[in-house]
Design a protein around this motif. Structure first.
Motif, PDB file in Angstrom:
ATOM      1  N   SER A  55       0.854  -1.180   0.000  1.00 41.06           N
ATOM      2  CA  SER A  55       0.000   0.000   0.000  1.00 41.06           C
ATOM      3  C   SER A  55       0.891   1.231   0.000  1.00 41.06           C
ATOM      4  O   SER A  55       1.820   1.324   0.799  1.00 41.06           O
ATOM      5  N   GLY A  56       0.608   2.145  -0.891  1.00 40.80           N
ATOM      6  CA  GLY A  56       1.340   3.408  -0.948  1.00 40.80           C
ATOM      7  C   GLY A  56       0.360   4.547  -0.752  1.00 40.80           C
ATOM      8  O   GLY A  56      -0.336   4.606   0.260  1.00 40.80           O
ATOM      9  N   TYR A  57       0.261   5.402  -1.759  1.00 44.31           N
ATOM     10  CA  TYR A  57      -0.676   6.528  -1.686  1.00 44.31           C
ATOM     11  C   TYR A  57      -2.107   6.010  -1.586  1.00 44.31           C
ATOM     12  O   TYR A  57      -2.482   5.044  -2.248  1.00 44.31           O
ATOM     13  N   ARG A  58      -2.902   6.695  -0.754  1.00 43.81           N
ATOM     14  CA  ARG A  58      -4.337   6.412  -0.653  1.00 43.81           C
ATOM     15  C   ARG A  58      -5.110   7.727  -0.694  1.00 43.81           C
ATOM     16  O   ARG A  58      -4.843   8.615   0.120  1.00 43.81           O
ATOM     17  N   CYS A  59      -6.049   7.823  -1.616  1.00 43.25           N
ATOM     18  CA  CYS A  59      -6.946   8.971  -1.585  1.00 43.25           C
ATOM     19  C   CYS A  59      -7.845   8.824  -0.353  1.00 43.25           C
ATOM     20  O   CYS A  59      -7.900   7.755   0.270  1.00 43.25           O
ATOM     21  N   ALA A  60      -8.556   9.866   0.010  1.00 43.80           N
ATOM     22  CA  ALA A  60      -9.369   9.857   1.238  1.00 43.80           C
ATOM     23  C   ALA A  60     -10.413   8.746   1.234  1.00 43.80           C
ATOM     24  O   ALA A  60     -10.584   8.042   2.238  1.00 43.80           O
ATOM     25  N   ALA A  61     -11.085   8.547   0.120  1.00 44.92           N
ATOM     26  CA  ALA A  61     -12.123   7.510   0.055  1.00 44.92           C
ATOM     27  C   ALA A  61     -11.526   6.120   0.248  1.00 44.92           C
ATOM     28  O   ALA A  61     -12.080   5.282   0.971  1.00 44.92           O
ATOM     29  N   ASN A  63      -8.679   5.428   1.788  1.00 44.42           N
ATOM     30  CA  ASN A  63      -8.177   5.339   3.158  1.00 44.42           C
ATOM     31  C   ASN A  63      -9.291   4.939   4.123  1.00 44.42           C
ATOM     32  O   ASN A  63      -9.078   4.103   5.012  1.00 44.42           O
ATOM     33  N   VAL A  64     -10.476   5.492   3.943  1.00 39.42           N
ATOM     34  CA  VAL A  64     -11.618   5.136   4.790  1.00 39.42           C
ATOM     35  C   VAL A  64     -11.977   3.666   4.593  1.00 39.42           C
ATOM     36  O   VAL A  64     -12.171   2.924   5.556  1.00 39.42           O
ATOM     37  N   LEU A  65     -12.030   3.229   3.342  1.00 39.80           N
ATOM     38  CA  LEU A  65     -12.422   1.844   3.040  1.00 39.80           C
ATOM     39  C   LEU A  65     -11.460   0.808   3.632  1.00 39.80           C
ATOM     40  O   LEU A  65     -11.885  -0.263   4.041  1.00 39.80           O
ATOM     41  N   VAL A  66     -10.173   1.130   3.666  1.00 36.38           N
ATOM     42  CA  VAL A  66      -9.201   0.159   4.194  1.00 36.38           C
ATOM     43  C   VAL A  66      -8.960   0.328   5.693  1.00 36.38           C
ATOM     44  O   VAL A  66      -8.115  -0.348   6.269  1.00 36.38           O
ATOM     45  N   GLY A  67      -9.687   1.248   6.312  1.00 39.76           N
ATOM     46  CA  GLY A  67      -9.566   1.430   7.755  1.00 39.76           C
ATOM     47  C   GLY A  67      -8.377   2.250   8.192  1.00 39.76           C
ATOM     48  O   GLY A  67      -7.942   2.173   9.338  1.00 39.76           O
ATOM     49  N   GLY A  68      -7.843   3.081   7.297  1.00 38.25           N
ATOM     50  CA  GLY A  68      -6.728   3.946   7.648  1.00 38.25           C
ATOM     51  C   GLY A  68      -7.165   5.082   8.562  1.00 38.25           C
ATOM     52  O   GLY A  68      -8.326   5.495   8.538  1.00 38.25           O
ATOM     53  N   VAL A  69      -6.239   5.565   9.360  1.00 40.73           N
ATOM     54  CA  VAL A  69      -6.561   6.675  10.260  1.00 40.73           C
ATOM     55  C   VAL A  69      -6.624   7.985   9.464  1.00 40.73           C
ATOM     56  O   VAL A  69      -6.002   8.115   8.411  1.00 40.73           O
ATOM     57  N   ALA A  70      -7.344   8.941   9.987  1.00 36.54           N
ATOM     58  CA  ALA A  70      -7.555  10.214   9.289  1.00 36.54           C
ATOM     59  C   ALA A  70      -6.266  11.005   9.085  1.00 36.54           C
ATOM     60  O   ALA A  70      -6.188  11.849   8.195  1.00 36.54           O
ATOM     61  N   SER A  72      -3.302   9.571   8.417  1.00 37.17           N
ATOM     62  CA  SER A  72      -2.350   8.669   7.760  1.00 37.17           C
ATOM     63  C   SER A  72      -1.432   9.402   6.785  1.00 37.17           C
ATOM     64  O   SER A  72      -1.881  10.220   5.978  1.00 37.17           O
ATOM     65  N   GLN A  73      -0.157   9.086   6.849  1.00 37.60           N
ATOM     66  CA  GLN A  73       0.798   9.656   5.904  1.00 37.60           C
ATOM     67  C   GLN A  73       0.575   9.112   4.494  1.00 37.60           C
ATOM     68  O   GLN A  73       1.038   9.705   3.528  1.00 37.60           O
ATOM     69  N   HIS A  74      -0.142   8.009   4.365  1.00 38.76           N
ATOM     70  CA  HIS A  74      -0.488   7.479   3.047  1.00 38.76           C
ATOM     71  C   HIS A  74      -1.319   8.508   2.266  1.00 38.76           C
ATOM     72  O   HIS A  74      -1.200   8.595   1.048  1.00 38.76           O
ATOM     73  N   LEU A  75      -2.127   9.282   2.958  1.00 38.57           N
ATOM     74  CA  LEU A  75      -2.965  10.295   2.317  1.00 38.57           C
ATOM     75  C   LEU A  75      -2.144  11.393   1.638  1.00 38.57           C
ATOM     76  O   LEU A  75      -2.608  12.027   0.698  1.00 38.57           O
ATOM     77  N   ARG A  76      -0.949  11.611   2.130  1.00 38.14           N
ATOM     78  CA  ARG A  76      -0.074  12.660   1.591  1.00 38.14           C
ATOM     79  C   ARG A  76       1.015  12.101   0.671  1.00 38.14           C
ATOM     80  O   ARG A  76       1.880  12.839   0.216  1.00 38.14           O
TER      81      ARG A  76
END
Length: 132
Positions: A55-61, A63-70, A72-76
């Motif tokens: 898993s690398g970059y995640r858009c907000a939608a 990130n929510v689906l995979v249970g990432g925290v709000a 998350s550095q993945h979002l950036r």
């Protein structure tokens, strides 16, 4: 980017299945490039074997689906979850990452070396965290 490319850092079966566009904006794409050039490529070079991005970059939608925290550095685009293919290989990768002293913000040993979360940012706190 020698060993990694943006495609593998943005790929997501969940996004594909749900029809989510996981294309990073310019700022996140630049952060991914810096993560690869400063940490992932040098780590892969020293490791001498493939490292796979879970898993690398995640858009907000996504990130929510995979249970990432709000927060998350993945979002950036600052983080990637990686594996060398097995827990034993991930232990070796973790030890090498610590020894190399690359500009890591956080490295998190996830679920007893199931994978390793690696991030790079402006702060680069050089934190190594074990999470069960």
């Amino acid at each position: 980017m020698k060993f990694f490319d943006e495609t593998e850092l943005t790929a997501s079966a969940t996004a594909q299945a749900r029809g989510i566009d996981n294309t990073p904006p310019a700022q996140a794409a630049e952060a991914l490039r810096l993560l690869v050039e400063n940490v992932l490529d040098p780590l892969r070079e020293a490791f001498g074997a493939p490292i796979y991005v879970n898993s690398g970059y995640r858009c907000a939608a996504l990130n929510v689906l995979v249970g990432g925290v709000a927060t998350s550095q993945h979002l950036r685009g600052e983080a990637a979850d990686v594996t060398a293919g097995s827990r034993d290989a991930n232990v070796r990768l973790w030890r090498l990452l610590k020894r190399l002293r690359l500009p890591v913000d956080q490295a998190i040993n996830e679920h007893d070396y199931a994978w390793i979360h690696i991030s790079h940012s402006r702060s680069n706190r050089h934190e190594f965290i074990v999470q069960n």
